[in-house]
Design a protein around this motif. Sequence first.
Motif, short mmCIF file in Angstrom:
data_model
loop_
_atom_site.label_atom_id
_atom_site.label_comp_id
_atom_site.label_asym_id
_atom_site.label_seq_id
_atom_site.Cartn_x
_atom_site.Cartn_y
_atom_site.Cartn_z
N LEU A 128 38.40 43.51 38.12
CA LEU A 128 39.31 43.44 39.25
C LEU A 128 39.00 42.16 40.02
O LEU A 128 37.84 41.89 40.35
CB LEU A 128 39.15 44.66 40.15
CG LEU A 128 39.57 46.01 39.59
CD1 LEU A 128 39.43 47.09 40.66
CD2 LEU A 128 40.99 45.98 39.05
N THR A 170 39.14 39.79 43.29
CA THR A 170 39.19 39.98 44.74
C THR A 170 39.18 38.64 45.46
O THR A 170 38.69 37.63 44.94
CB THR A 170 38.01 40.84 45.23
OG1 THR A 170 36.78 40.17 44.90
CG2 THR A 170 38.03 42.21 44.62
N GLU A 171 39.69 38.67 46.68
CA GLU A 171 39.69 37.50 47.55
C GLU A 171 39.63 38.00 48.99
O GLU A 171 40.51 38.76 49.41
CB GLU A 171 40.95 36.68 47.30
CG GLU A 171 40.99 35.35 48.01
CD GLU A 171 42.23 34.56 47.63
OE1 GLU A 171 43.18 34.56 48.44
OE2 GLU A 171 42.25 33.99 46.52
N GLY A 214 37.82 40.27 50.21
CA GLY A 214 37.73 41.72 50.25
C GLY A 214 38.97 42.46 49.80
O GLY A 214 39.02 43.69 49.85
N ARG A 215 39.98 41.73 49.37
CA ARG A 215 41.22 42.36 48.90
C ARG A 215 41.34 42.18 47.40
O ARG A 215 40.98 41.13 46.85
CB ARG A 215 42.44 41.71 49.59
CG ARG A 215 42.40 41.76 51.10
CD ARG A 215 43.37 40.78 51.73
NE ARG A 215 44.74 41.01 51.32
CZ ARG A 215 45.54 40.08 50.82
NH1 ARG A 215 45.07 38.84 50.65
NH2 ARG A 215 46.78 40.37 50.51
N VAL A 216 41.90 43.18 46.73
CA VAL A 216 42.18 43.04 45.31
C VAL A 216 43.42 42.16 45.14
O VAL A 216 44.45 42.39 45.78
CB VAL A 216 42.42 44.42 44.66
CG1 VAL A 216 42.94 44.28 43.23
CG2 VAL A 216 41.13 45.24 44.67
N VAL A 217 43.31 41.16 44.28
CA VAL A 217 44.42 40.22 44.09
C VAL A 217 44.88 40.15 42.64
O VAL A 217 45.76 39.34 42.31
CB VAL A 217 44.05 38.80 44.59
CG1 VAL A 217 43.81 38.81 46.09
CG2 VAL A 217 42.83 38.26 43.84
N VAL A 242 34.52 47.00 42.81
CA VAL A 242 34.90 46.63 44.18
C VAL A 242 34.32 47.62 45.19
O VAL A 242 34.80 47.73 46.33
CB VAL A 242 36.43 46.52 44.32
CG1 VAL A 242 36.95 45.33 43.51
CG2 VAL A 242 37.13 47.81 43.89
N VAL A 288 39.59 49.66 50.14
CA VAL A 288 39.80 48.47 49.31
C VAL A 288 41.29 48.14 49.33
O VAL A 288 42.10 48.84 48.73
CB VAL A 288 39.33 48.69 47.86
CG1 VAL A 288 39.49 47.41 47.05
CG2 VAL A 288 37.88 49.17 47.83
N GLU A 289 41.64 47.09 50.03
CA GLU A 289 43.05 46.75 50.22
C GLU A 289 43.71 46.37 48.91
O GLU A 289 43.10 45.71 48.05
CB GLU A 289 43.16 45.60 51.23
CG GLU A 289 44.56 45.37 51.74
CD GLU A 289 44.61 44.32 52.85
OE1 GLU A 289 45.72 43.86 53.17
OE2 GLU A 289 43.53 43.95 53.37
N ASN A 290 44.95 46.80 48.74
CA ASN A 290 45.80 46.49 47.58
C ASN A 290 45.40 47.24 46.31
O ASN A 290 45.81 46.85 45.22
CB ASN A 290 45.81 44.97 47.28
CG ASN A 290 46.34 44.16 48.43
OD1 ASN A 290 47.01 44.68 49.32
ND2 ASN A 290 46.03 42.87 48.42
N LEU A 291 44.64 48.30 46.44
CA LEU A 291 44.22 49.09 45.29
C LEU A 291 44.67 50.53 45.44
O LEU A 291 44.46 51.15 46.50
CB LEU A 291 42.70 49.04 45.12
CG LEU A 291 42.14 49.78 43.90
CD1 LEU A 291 42.54 49.05 42.60
CD2 LEU A 291 40.62 49.90 43.98
#
Length: 420
Positions: free
Chosen positions: A218, A220-221, A223-226, A255, A361-364
């Motif tokens: 996964l 990340t950038e 703290g967000r999953v990208v 993550v 975990v943002e975007n997950l």
Amino acid sequence: MASHSPVPRVHRVDCVVVGAGVVGAMITQQLARRGVRVVLIDRAPGIGGGCSYANAAIVAPHHVTPLATPALLREAPIQMLRRPPAVRMQPDPSILSWAGSLMASATPRRAHLAGERLSRLAAESTRLHCLLADEGLSPTLRKTGAIDVYLRSPRRRRADLLSFERLQAIEPALAPVAAGAHHTEEWTLESRSFVKAMLDDASRRGADVFFGMSAEQLLTEHGRVVGVAAEGTTLLADHVILAAGLGSATLAAQVGLNLPLRGGRGYVIDVAAGDHAPAMPVRIKEHRVVVTPLADRVRVCGSIEFGDERRPMDPGRAEALKTVAARVLPGLERAAVIDRWAGERPCTPDGVPVIGRSKAVENLSVAAGHGMWGMVLAPVTARMITEAIVDDVEPAEDAWLSPDRYDGRPARHHRALSPT
């Protein structure tokens, strides 16, 4: 449907779904239906590579219950002693903590609340299954009803129990049994055809489906999953959905998200169809064995084993299921074997699925841990995930199904199953 051509080394989409079982395929179809640019990847070479295919091929909403119940604690020792055992716990120290959490979750109050909520989800999901069939998108869904049979008379008297004579009038293939029950609101559904139909529809709506592509990392950038790194390909996305069964836990751990999933291995043996086949599914209650007639075969499914998920399949376990089934349906005894299969059903230590967006975990998002109920709950799971991502709607079930509920704070964990 599925592409085997090279994917660009850097691919930009709205969503990446990891895992092409019944849940992942359904999520991909629903997202594509809403106009989302979505890519689905799966490490298997094609449809049929994961645990979605070691199932009983039944949509039976009234039988959907949490794994963690007082009945489990009462019946598991008995089931372990049966021949063949319906429940088995392989020697594996790593399972002890998980099993302890499962038993701690099996309190009457928690089981009652979880059971009520799962029942509501299962009923709604069955309605969605029927709507898909009405649209021509689920070609093998058939309303057949089903029969439960007991080799010995149940200890508790039940008003719905029927004599063998009445059961045989409903299902002539039955051999003598002590008693049983007939359920009319049940359907059969072959999982491979269902997944293919969902992926075909998703592809028509613009989704890209890649088999033979394993999610490795996964991305990340801040703290967000990208996105997802997958075998030399970078899939950049606004959102990632993990629907990869046990593999979801490995990716989530990258993550910092704890998903304590363990495999509850189920066995399947498929035999050739013929005059011996029952007209509807038959559940042999004492042994937890299910016999399901399909278009070109009869499926015999059962057993749940916990332990080292890397151990090889035991072909004798599948053959033992056929032996049990032939006691009730004698025509199966000489039926030619088409296939044997074992799959690790992903199970949680509190016995209910993990469905929803992570707030940690943002975007997950995660859609895993359905245990034996992935087929039944796939449509409602896909709707919940899609509405959360596309409409920013958090379902009422969010707290008790949340992927963040295993964060190590017991108070929050218990609050997830408190009355709403």
